[in-house]
Scaffold this motif. Structure first.
Motif, PDB file in Angstrom:
ATOM      1  N   LYS A  41      32.815  65.749  47.806  1.00 15.21           N
ATOM      2  CA  LYS A  41      32.893  64.288  47.927  1.00 15.21           C
ATOM      3  C   LYS A  41      32.253  63.909  49.252  1.00 15.21           C
ATOM      4  O   LYS A  41      32.688  64.370  50.316  1.00 15.21           O
ATOM      5  N   THR A  42      31.234  63.082  49.158  1.00 11.92           N
ATOM      6  CA  THR A  42      30.446  62.786  50.358  1.00 11.92           C
ATOM      7  C   THR A  42      30.143  61.304  50.478  1.00 11.92           C
ATOM      8  O   THR A  42      30.055  60.589  49.470  1.00 11.92           O
ATOM      9  N   GLN A  43      29.989  60.862  51.720  1.00 10.60           N
ATOM     10  CA  GLN A  43      29.518  59.504  52.007  1.00 10.60           C
ATOM     11  C   GLN A  43      28.437  59.581  53.077  1.00 10.60           C
ATOM     12  O   GLN A  43      28.496  60.414  53.988  1.00 10.60           O
ATOM     13  N   TRP A  44      27.446  58.694  52.963  1.00  8.94           N
ATOM     14  CA  TRP A  44      26.258  58.758  53.799  1.00  8.94           C
ATOM     15  C   TRP A  44      25.872  57.359  54.278  1.00  8.94           C
ATOM     16  O   TRP A  44      26.289  56.356  53.703  1.00  8.94           O
ATOM     17  N   PHE A  45      25.033  57.341  55.346  1.00  6.70           N
ATOM     18  CA  PHE A  45      24.412  56.102  55.844  1.00  6.70           C
ATOM     19  C   PHE A  45      25.470  55.040  56.145  1.00  6.70           C
ATOM     20  O   PHE A  45      25.465  53.932  55.591  1.00  6.70           O
ATOM     21  N   ASP A  46      26.403  55.419  57.043  1.00  6.23           N
ATOM     22  CA  ASP A  46      27.488  54.507  57.416  1.00  6.23           C
ATOM     23  C   ASP A  46      28.264  54.042  56.190  1.00  6.23           C
ATOM     24  O   ASP A  46      28.680  52.887  56.086  1.00  6.23           O
ATOM     25  N   ARG A  47      28.449  54.966  55.255  1.00  9.77           N
ATOM     26  CA  ARG A  47      29.225  54.730  54.028  1.00  9.77           C
ATOM     27  C   ARG A  47      28.600  53.673  53.124  1.00  9.77           C
ATOM     28  O   ARG A  47      29.285  53.030  52.332  1.00  9.77           O
ATOM     29  N   ARG A  48      27.301  53.541  53.231  1.00  6.32           N
ATOM     30  CA  ARG A  48      26.594  52.694  52.263  1.00  6.32           C
ATOM     31  C   ARG A  48      26.388  53.423  50.932  1.00  6.32           C
ATOM     32  O   ARG A  48      26.075  52.797  49.934  1.00  6.32           O
ATOM     33  N   LEU A  49      26.537  54.741  50.936  1.00  7.68           N
ATOM     34  CA  LEU A  49      26.312  55.534  49.735  1.00  7.68           C
ATOM     35  C   LEU A  49      27.414  56.580  49.598  1.00  7.68           C
ATOM     36  O   LEU A  49      27.723  57.299  50.545  1.00  7.68           O
ATOM     37  N   TRP A  91      37.784  71.896  52.338  1.00  7.58           N
ATOM     38  CA  TRP A  91      37.276  71.931  53.710  1.00  7.58           C
ATOM     39  C   TRP A  91      36.649  70.595  54.029  1.00  7.58           C
ATOM     40  O   TRP A  91      35.756  70.130  53.323  1.00  7.58           O
ATOM     41  N   LYS A  92      37.152  69.963  55.063  1.00  7.63           N
ATOM     42  CA  LYS A  92      36.615  68.694  55.530  1.00  7.63           C
ATOM     43  C   LYS A  92      35.479  69.016  56.506  1.00  7.63           C
ATOM     44  O   LYS A  92      35.685  69.182  57.715  1.00  7.63           O
ATOM     45  N   ALA A  93      34.272  69.133  55.947  1.00  5.58           N
ATOM     46  CA  ALA A  93      33.130  69.523  56.770  1.00  5.58           C
ATOM     47  C   ALA A  93      32.841  68.506  57.853  1.00  5.58           C
ATOM     48  O   ALA A  93      32.370  68.853  58.945  1.00  5.58           O
ATOM     49  N   SER A  94      33.088  67.241  57.558  1.00  6.86           N
ATOM     50  CA  SER A  94      32.962  66.166  58.537  1.00  6.86           C
ATOM     51  C   SER A  94      33.858  65.038  58.057  1.00  6.86           C
ATOM     52  O   SER A  94      34.517  65.139  57.016  1.00  6.86           O
ATOM     53  N   GLU A  95      33.863  63.951  58.780  1.00 12.07           N
ATOM     54  CA  GLU A  95      34.695  62.815  58.382  1.00 12.07           C
ATOM     55  C   GLU A  95      34.324  62.297  57.003  1.00 12.07           C
ATOM     56  O   GLU A  95      35.177  61.765  56.279  1.00 12.07           O
ATOM     57  N   ASP A  96      33.077  62.475  56.596  1.00 12.68           N
ATOM     58  CA  ASP A  96      32.596  61.915  55.333  1.00 12.68           C
ATOM     59  C   ASP A  96      32.223  62.957  54.287  1.00 12.68           C
ATOM     60  O   ASP A  96      31.625  62.612  53.270  1.00 12.68           O
ATOM     61  N   ILE A  97      32.555  64.216  54.503  1.00 10.31           N
ATOM     62  CA  ILE A  97      32.208  65.261  53.534  1.00 10.31           C
ATOM     63  C   ILE A  97      33.423  66.148  53.284  1.00 10.31           C
ATOM     64  O   ILE A  97      33.970  66.744  54.220  1.00 10.31           O
ATOM     65  N   LEU A  98      33.832  66.221  52.013  1.00  9.27           N
ATOM     66  CA  LEU A  98      34.917  67.089  51.590  1.00  9.27           C
ATOM     67  C   LEU A  98      34.387  68.041  50.524  1.00  9.27           C
ATOM     68  O   LEU A  98      33.793  67.612  49.532  1.00  9.27           O
ATOM     69  N   GLY A 140      30.815  36.119  47.961  1.00 15.29           N
ATOM     70  CA  GLY A 140      29.670  36.708  48.614  1.00 15.29           C
ATOM     71  C   GLY A 140      29.982  38.104  49.093  1.00 15.29           C
ATOM     72  O   GLY A 140      31.129  38.532  49.147  1.00 15.29           O
ATOM     73  N   PRO A 141      28.965  38.872  49.468  1.00 20.69           N
ATOM     74  CA  PRO A 141      29.164  40.247  49.907  1.00 20.69           C
ATOM     75  C   PRO A 141      30.009  40.295  51.167  1.00 20.69           C
ATOM     76  O   PRO A 141      29.817  39.524  52.093  1.00 20.69           O
ATOM     77  N   ALA A 142      30.971  41.227  51.198  1.00 25.06           N
ATOM     78  CA  ALA A 142      31.939  41.248  52.286  1.00 25.06           C
ATOM     79  C   ALA A 142      31.528  42.194  53.409  1.00 25.06           C
ATOM     80  O   ALA A 142      31.895  41.990  54.548  1.00 25.06           O
ATOM     81  N   ASN A 143      30.808  43.270  53.102  1.00 27.13           N
ATOM     82  CA  ASN A 143      30.424  44.223  54.125  1.00 27.13           C
ATOM     83  C   ASN A 143      29.195  44.971  53.647  1.00 27.13           C
ATOM     84  O   ASN A 143      28.698  44.729  52.564  1.00 27.13           O
ATOM     85  N   VAL A 144      28.741  45.886  54.479  1.00 25.87           N
ATOM     86  CA  VAL A 144      27.522  46.598  54.117  1.00 25.87           C
ATOM     87  C   VAL A 144      27.810  47.972  53.544  1.00 25.87           C
ATOM     88  O   VAL A 144      26.895  48.684  53.161  1.00 25.87           O
ATOM     89  N   GLY A 145      29.070  48.375  53.476  1.00 24.73           N
ATOM     90  CA  GLY A 145      29.414  49.696  52.989  1.00 24.73           C
ATOM     91  C   GLY A 145      30.125  49.656  51.653  1.00 24.73           C
ATOM     92  O   GLY A 145      30.524  48.607  51.164  1.00 24.73           O
ATOM     93  N   LEU A 174      27.424  58.367  41.728  1.00 24.05           N
ATOM     94  CA  LEU A 174      26.849  57.774  42.933  1.00 24.05           C
ATOM     95  C   LEU A 174      27.190  56.288  42.964  1.00 24.05           C
ATOM     96  O   LEU A 174      27.062  55.589  41.952  1.00 24.05           O
ATOM     97  N   VAL A 175      27.654  55.829  44.108  1.00 19.95           N
ATOM     98  CA  VAL A 175      27.886  54.404  44.340  1.00 19.95           C
ATOM     99  C   VAL A 175      27.145  54.043  45.620  1.00 19.95           C
ATOM    100  O   VAL A 175      27.309  54.704  46.645  1.00 19.95           O
ATOM    101  N   ALA A 176      26.322  53.012  45.567  1.00 19.88           N
ATOM    102  CA  ALA A 176      25.507  52.664  46.733  1.00 19.88           C
ATOM    103  C   ALA A 176      25.505  51.165  46.956  1.00 19.88           C
ATOM    104  O   ALA A 176      25.600  50.372  46.010  1.00 19.88           O
ATOM    105  N   ARG A 177      25.382  50.805  48.234  1.00 16.06           N
ATOM    106  CA  ARG A 177      25.179  49.420  48.618  1.00 16.06           C
ATOM    107  C   ARG A 177      24.015  49.401  49.610  1.00 16.06           C
ATOM    108  O   ARG A 177      24.196  49.391  50.824  1.00 16.06           O
ATOM    109  N   PRO A 178      22.778  49.429  49.081  1.00 17.23           N
ATOM    110  CA  PRO A 178      21.617  49.522  49.973  1.00 17.23           C
ATOM    111  C   PRO A 178      21.476  48.314  50.893  1.00 17.23           C
ATOM    112  O   PRO A 178      20.994  48.453  52.018  1.00 17.23           O
TER     113      PRO A 178
END
Length: 754
Positions: free
Chosen positions: A551-559, A503-510, A31-36, A605-609
């Motif tokens: 390289k970016t991640q969005w929506f609590d790393r769901r995408l 440049w690491k613009a934020s924790e989730d954007i390189l 089963g699914p382990a997490n939401v990200g 793109l990799v997503a877990r909506p």
């Protein structure tokens, strides 16, 4: 549809890279382990790093991702990875030869002294030959496809990129998995992997084995010989010792045995022949003689009547053989000298024996066949020291590399046999070839943090390579040596630097930019037409690539959304060219005769909506243009590089459904698109593949009633699309040869985890 999809994903953004990652728990059916989106660790910079923190255009696919997509052979990767093409290359290379092209740069000739343009590495060990390169997937932890030149950390012949394969390592947990697949064409695949702790916390072993067998997809109509069968056995043993907390010793040994008939090749008439030998020599004189020998009608000729009646059948009669024995051993020692510095050595040896026989005229006649026996062995030693200094501000890696390759080949090529008795001259030949290569390199890469978010990177590699190529050519029927023993020698130096900023613009954007150089080894023409042909070596190919990426991640790393754009200057391209010998006579030889510019982009793109669903979408754009061509090349300025489609696109997704009282089911659909693709450098229309779509579907079932068991129902090439995977223009004899991709196949896999 493609254009709108690419626009939706943001192909106009500056750049791209990504990984399709399925949580291991989900792959096992729990089963699914997490939401990200799950993180993945890669070794794209020769040490473990989080993929999203690596400023390189790389696609990584985990073991769970390989399983969920049903990827059984590395040739299937190009349906997943943008701007990657994988096929068999020349039709006379057999079913295991790997012709990899990344961003339009590669090599499709298996015969040494030609070298691949995309380096393949297994557990850090470089594979020098393309034979055996299309390996079956067995007990793999992940596959990384690095796009663009990797001339600093990977080095030799990675001008187009690198395919980095990491096997599953032994652990201190007793576990295993066994699977059995049955499918179309009586396909049987049996695989077993078991992990065994031997000394608690100190030594563990992992053993894996696989057997793959499938009936042919075509036949030689006159003989009834099945073509395109699969018959392969693979074994691997890995040991991991940890004598202390700071030292890890990994030893592995593997062996592959392949016994197959040749590929299911397709005959495409293109008469008259460009050399006139068929119309002026074979058909009027030799064909009547062979008609009597073969029992063919007296009026039969080598012409369009032998066109293949279907995509996998032909009228060939010569023996077809595709045998390979390949294996190797490696020893890797990793020592954490301090908390911040690690020392590593990789010692390896590999060897292969191959015999490949092909009927290349695909007719009852003896026009041209090949029977090639190859032996190759290689030895390598790599030393690395890496870590962090200056209170974590400086990441460094320094290394040294030595590589030695020894090869020999005996290749029988009957061409228009019978001319000796009739005309007093002979074209049929036997080639005895030898190769001895030594490569030395020193390399390093340094990344300095100007601030907590801004980092500069500089890398270098100094390469020295020497090649000794021996050749002797003998006429088969007369036995005379028409090219006496020649020993040719040449050495080259190549400096391949890299510079980058991220440049690491934020924790989730390189965001990153880079400049890198790469090279592919020089050599000699392995198929000369005379003693004065091919004695002058051609030099290495070179490339310079500028790249921007994010390289970016969005929506609590769901995408996860990664993009990259690049511009490459590809120079000294090795092409066939007309030159003159000492007497002024025209000869055909291989020369550094071209220069091209390439532009392109990738988006992944990799997503877990929702926790139950995962989506993977990728796209690539590539355009190329010759800017210079030397006089005498058959290639025109208007031609495009082979295996370089303008558009590549893939999309897939699955949805995990819990069925009360039964278990779980996970349906999955994958689609892939490639636009028009030229299969040779001449852009020959007969083997040019128009744009096409492929669709694969899969249904995974995990019943509650049987613990540890799951099933997968699958269909590959669901709509049975016809597409040319590889080909060769033989216009000199009035035809072309094509190899079509595999037809629709259905099957079921049962798996037990213990």
């Amino acid at each position: 549809m493609l254009a709108s999809a690419m626009t939706l994903l943001g192909v106009s953004l500056p750049a791209m890279v990504s990984a399709q990652v399925v949580p291991p728990e989900k792959a096992a059916g729990a089963g699914p382990a997490n939401v990200g989106v799950e993180d993945i660790v890669v070794t794209a910079e020769r040490r473990e790093s989080r993929l999203q923190d690596v400023p390189i255009s790389v696609t990584a696919i985990s073991a769970a991702g390989l399983e969920s997509r049903g990827i059984r052979n590395f040739a299937s990767l190009d349906a997943t990875v943008p701007n990657l093409q994988l096929n068999n290359g020349r039709p006379d290379g057999g079913g295991s030869a790997a012709a990899a092209t990344i961003r339009g740069v590669g090599q499709n000739d298996f015969q040494f002294p030609n070298d691949p343009g995309v380096g393949t590495y297994i557990d850090g060990v470089y594979l020098a030959r393309s034979l055996g390169g299309l390996l079956s997937v067995l007990d793999i932890d992940r596959i990384e496809v690095l796009r663009g030149p990797q001339g600093t950390l990977f080095g030799r012949n990675t001008i187009g990129g690198a395919i980095n394969i990491t096997s599953k390592a032994p652990t201190n947990e007793a576990e295993g998995v066994a699977s059995l697949t049955y499918g179309s064409y009586n396909r049987v695949e049996a695989k077993l992997a078991a992990n065994v702790p031997l000394i608690d916390g100190k030594l563990a072993a992992r053993m894996s084995a696989g057997y793959i067998r499938a009936d042919g997809i075509g036949e030689q109509i006159p003989t009834g010989l099945e073509l395109g069968i699969e018959n392969r056995k693979i074994v691997r043993l890995a040991l991991r010792g940890t004598p202390s907390n700071d030292v890890t010793i990994d030893f592995s040994i593997d062996y592959t045995n392949q016994r197959q008939n040749g590929g299911a090749l397709f005959f495409i008439p293109d008469f008259p022949s460009s050399a006139g030998l068929i119309e002026n020599l074979f058909n009027p004189v030799l064909a009547p003689v062979q008609n009597a020998q073969l029992g063919l009608p007296a009026a039969s000729r080598f012409d369009g009547r032998w066109a293949s009646p279907s995509r996998y059948d032909n009228y060939g009669t010569a023996p077809m053989r595709d045998n390979l024995d390949a294996g190797g051993a490696s020893l890797t020692l990793t020592w954490n000298v301090t908390d911040n510095v690690t020392f590593k050595t990789i010692t390896a040896a590999r060897a292969l024996e191959a015999r490949i026989s092909n009927d290349l005229d695909l007719s009852p006649y003896s026009v041209i066949q090949t029977d090639d026996t190859q032996h190759q062995e290689q030895y390598s030693q790599e030393v690395q020291i890496y870590g962090t200094l200056l209170d974590g501000k400086l990441d460094f890696l320094l290394g040294g590399y030595y590589f030695k390759e020894i090869g020999r080949s005996r290749n029988f090529v009957p061409i228009l046999p019978g001319t000796l008795d009739v005309f007093g001259f002979e074209i049929s030949q036997r080639a005895d070839l030898g190769l001895n290569v030594n490569n030395y390199a020193g390399f390093g890469q340094f990344s300095y943090k100007l601030t907590d978010r801004l980092k500069l990177t500089a890398g270098f590699r100094q390469n020295y390579e020497s090649k000794r190529f021996s050749r002797k050519f003998t006429h088969i029927e007369g036995g005379d040596v028409f090219i006496p023993q020649q020993d040719l020698y040449k050495s080259w130096n190549a400096f391949t630097p890299k510079f980058g900023i991220d440049w690491k613009a934020s924790e989730d954007i390189l965001i990153y930019g880079s400049y890198a150089k790469g090279f592919k080894s020089g050599g000699w023409n392995p198929r000369p037409i005379g003693a004065n042909t091919g004695t002058t070596p051609f030099g290495p190919e070179k490339i310079q690539t500028y790249e921007l990426g994010a390289k970016t991640q969005w929506f609590d790393r769901r995408l996860t959304l990664n993009v990259a754009a690049f511009h490459s200057i590809y120079s000294d391209i090795q092409l066939q060219a007309l030159t003159t010998d000492a007497s002024g006579a025209l000869i055909s030889d291989t020369r550094n005769a071209g220069r091209s510019r390439l532009w392109g982009a990738e988006v992944e793109l990799v997503a877990r909506p929702v926790p139950e669903a995962s989506i993977q979408i990728s796209g690539g754009y590539l355009t190329n243009k010759y800017t210079e061509l030397n006089f005498g090349t058959d290639v025109q300025l208007s031609d495009k590089l082979p295996d370089a489609p303008r558009w590549s696109f893939a999309a897939g997704g699955d949805y995990h459904v819990e069925l009360l009282g039964f278990g779980t089911v996970t349906p999955r659909v994958d689609v892939a698109y490639r636009s028009k693709t030229y299969r040779d450098g001449l852009n020959s229309p007969a083997i040019t593949q128009p744009g096409y779509w492929l669709t694969n579907v899969r249904l995974s079932i995990v019943p509650d009633a049987i613990k540890g068991v799951d099933f997968q129902l699958f269909a590959t090439n669901l709509f049975d699309r016809h597409y040319i995977s590889y080909g060769q223009n033989v216009k000199v004899q009035g035809y072309s040869v094509a190899g079509y991709g595999r037809p629709r196949e259905l099957g079921v896999t049962a798996r037990y985890r213990f």
